[in-house]
Design a protein around this motif. Structure first.
Motif, mmCIF file in Angstrom:
data_model
loop_
_atom_site.group_PDB
_atom_site.id
_atom_site.type_symbol
_atom_site.label_atom_id
_atom_site.label_comp_id
_atom_site.label_asym_id
_atom_site.label_seq_id
_atom_site.Cartn_x
_atom_site.Cartn_y
_atom_site.Cartn_z
ATOM 1 N N LEU A 46 0.829 -1.200 0.000
ATOM 2 C CA LEU A 46 0.000 0.000 0.000
ATOM 3 C C LEU A 46 0.869 1.259 0.000
ATOM 4 O O LEU A 46 0.609 2.202 -0.750
ATOM 5 N N THR A 47 1.914 1.277 0.818
ATOM 6 C CA THR A 47 2.817 2.424 0.866
ATOM 7 C C THR A 47 3.524 2.611 -0.470
ATOM 8 O O THR A 47 3.694 3.743 -0.944
ATOM 9 N N LEU A 48 3.935 1.526 -1.092
ATOM 10 C CA LEU A 48 4.580 1.618 -2.396
ATOM 11 C C LEU A 48 3.614 2.171 -3.446
ATOM 12 O O LEU A 48 3.999 3.014 -4.268
ATOM 13 N N ALA A 49 2.351 1.723 -3.418
ATOM 14 C CA ALA A 49 1.365 2.231 -4.378
ATOM 15 C C ALA A 49 1.143 3.727 -4.200
ATOM 16 O O ALA A 49 1.083 4.477 -5.189
ATOM 17 N N VAL A 50 1.046 4.181 -2.944
ATOM 18 C CA VAL A 50 0.873 5.616 -2.689
ATOM 19 C C VAL A 50 2.102 6.389 -3.169
ATOM 20 O O VAL A 50 1.984 7.437 -3.808
ATOM 21 N N GLY A 51 3.284 5.875 -2.877
ATOM 22 C CA GLY A 51 4.516 6.538 -3.309
ATOM 23 C C GLY A 51 4.623 6.642 -4.821
ATOM 24 O O GLY A 51 4.993 7.687 -5.364
ATOM 25 N N LEU A 52 4.280 5.564 -5.516
ATOM 26 C CA LEU A 52 4.349 5.591 -6.977
ATOM 27 C C LEU A 52 3.280 6.509 -7.566
ATOM 28 O O LEU A 52 3.508 7.159 -8.595
ATOM 29 N N ALA A 53 2.112 6.574 -6.908
ATOM 30 C CA ALA A 53 1.067 7.495 -7.369
ATOM 31 C C ALA A 53 1.536 8.939 -7.208
ATOM 32 O O ALA A 53 1.347 9.772 -8.112
ATOM 33 N N LEU A 54 2.149 9.254 -6.080
ATOM 34 C CA LEU A 54 2.691 10.602 -5.874
ATOM 35 C C LEU A 54 3.787 10.902 -6.888
ATOM 36 O O LEU A 54 3.860 12.011 -7.437
ATOM 37 N N LEU A 55 4.640 9.931 -7.123
ATOM 38 C CA LEU A 55 5.719 10.100 -8.100
ATOM 39 C C LEU A 55 5.158 10.348 -9.496
ATOM 40 O O LEU A 55 5.595 11.273 -10.200
ATOM 41 N N GLY A 56 4.175 9.552 -9.897
ATOM 42 C CA GLY A 56 3.562 9.749 -11.215
ATOM 43 C C GLY A 56 2.862 11.088 -11.329
ATOM 44 O O GLY A 56 2.960 11.759 -12.363
ATOM 45 N N ALA A 57 2.153 11.498 -10.263
ATOM 46 C CA ALA A 57 1.485 12.799 -10.291
ATOM 47 C C ALA A 57 2.504 13.927 -10.364
ATOM 48 O O ALA A 57 2.291 14.922 -11.074
ATOM 49 N N GLY A 58 3.601 13.774 -9.643
ATOM 50 C CA GLY A 58 4.647 14.797 -9.693
ATOM 51 C C GLY A 58 5.265 14.922 -11.074
ATOM 52 O O GLY A 58 5.562 16.024 -11.536
ATOM 53 N N ILE A 59 5.445 13.799 -11.751
ATOM 54 C CA ILE A 59 5.997 13.837 -13.111
ATOM 55 C C ILE A 59 4.978 14.448 -14.067
ATOM 56 O O ILE A 59 5.315 15.310 -14.888
ATOM 57 N N ALA A 60 3.720 13.996 -13.976
ATOM 58 C CA ALA A 60 2.686 14.476 -14.896
ATOM 59 C C ALA A 60 2.406 15.967 -14.724
ATOM 60 O O ALA A 60 2.203 16.687 -15.703
ATOM 61 N N LEU A 61 2.384 16.437 -13.483
ATOM 62 C CA LEU A 61 2.065 17.839 -13.224
ATOM 63 C C LEU A 61 3.300 18.735 -13.218
ATOM 64 O O LEU A 61 3.160 19.960 -13.174
ATOM 65 N N GLY A 62 4.461 18.125 -13.228
ATOM 66 C CA GLY A 62 5.687 18.920 -13.169
ATOM 67 C C GLY A 62 5.830 19.641 -11.832
ATOM 68 O O GLY A 62 6.321 20.764 -11.775
ATOM 69 N N HIS A 63 5.403 19.012 -10.771
ATOM 70 C CA HIS A 63 5.424 19.618 -9.446
ATOM 71 C C HIS A 63 6.510 18.940 -8.612
ATOM 72 O O HIS A 63 6.429 17.755 -8.291
ATOM 73 N N GLY A 64 7.525 19.693 -8.250
ATOM 74 C CA GLY A 64 8.688 19.142 -7.565
ATOM 75 C C GLY A 64 8.381 18.564 -6.198
ATOM 76 O O GLY A 64 8.980 17.572 -5.780
ATOM 77 N N LEU A 65 7.449 19.178 -5.462
ATOM 78 C CA LEU A 65 7.138 18.685 -4.130
ATOM 79 C C LEU A 65 6.467 17.310 -4.193
ATOM 80 O O LEU A 65 6.777 16.420 -3.393
ATOM 81 N N LEU A 66 5.557 17.115 -5.146
ATOM 82 C CA LEU A 66 4.942 15.798 -5.317
ATOM 83 C C LEU A 66 5.982 14.765 -5.743
ATOM 84 O O LEU A 66 5.967 13.619 -5.269
ATOM 85 N N LEU A 67 6.866 15.175 -6.616
ATOM 86 C CA LEU A 67 7.924 14.284 -7.093
ATOM 87 C C LEU A 67 8.821 13.850 -5.935
ATOM 88 O O LEU A 67 9.090 12.661 -5.753
ATOM 89 N N ALA A 68 9.249 14.819 -5.124
ATOM 90 C CA ALA A 68 10.115 14.498 -3.983
ATOM 91 C C ALA A 68 9.372 13.647 -2.957
ATOM 92 O O ALA A 68 9.931 12.692 -2.402
ATOM 93 N N GLY A 69 8.103 13.978 -2.703
ATOM 94 C CA GLY A 69 7.318 13.185 -1.761
ATOM 95 C C GLY A 69 7.155 11.755 -2.232
ATOM 96 O O GLY A 69 7.220 10.814 -1.436
ATOM 97 N N GLY A 70 6.931 11.576 -3.531
ATOM 98 C CA GLY A 70 6.804 10.233 -4.085
ATOM 99 C C GLY A 70 8.079 9.428 -3.942
ATOM 100 O O GLY A 70 8.041 8.232 -3.639
#
Length: 96
Positions: A46-70
């Protein structure tokens, strides 16, 4: 080795099992054992899925904080997959 010594060793192993993983020991006594703690990884997945979702959202939105959080959450999830993490936290060496 005498039967009494063997019984004492088996009792010691059972006591350690009850101490290390009470849920497994209780289910084992009922005849329907669950997976030992080392192999229960639902939280890690579950933690890995949340992390990968944050990572994907950070890449798609170009948002550094989401990327780092992921990246941070995914790294923490990787640590949860270690089967010896409980032993390491308690300071006992993992089995060789």
């Amino acid at each position: 080795m005498h039967a009494h010594d063997e019984d004492r060793q088996l009792d010691g192993l059972a006591d350690r099992l009850r101490h290390d993983d009470p849920r497994f020991a209780a289910d084992f006594a009922r005849g329907r054992p669950c997976r030992p703690r080392e192999y229960r990884r639902g939280t890690a997945w579950l933690t890995l899925a949340v992390g990968l979702a944050l990572l994907g959202a950070g890449i798609a939105l170009g948002h550094g904080l989401l990327l780092a959080g992921g990246l941070v959450v995914s790294g923490a999830a990787g640590h949860l997959f270690d089967p010896n993490r409980e032993q390491i936290r308690r300071g006992t060496p993992p089995p060789s």
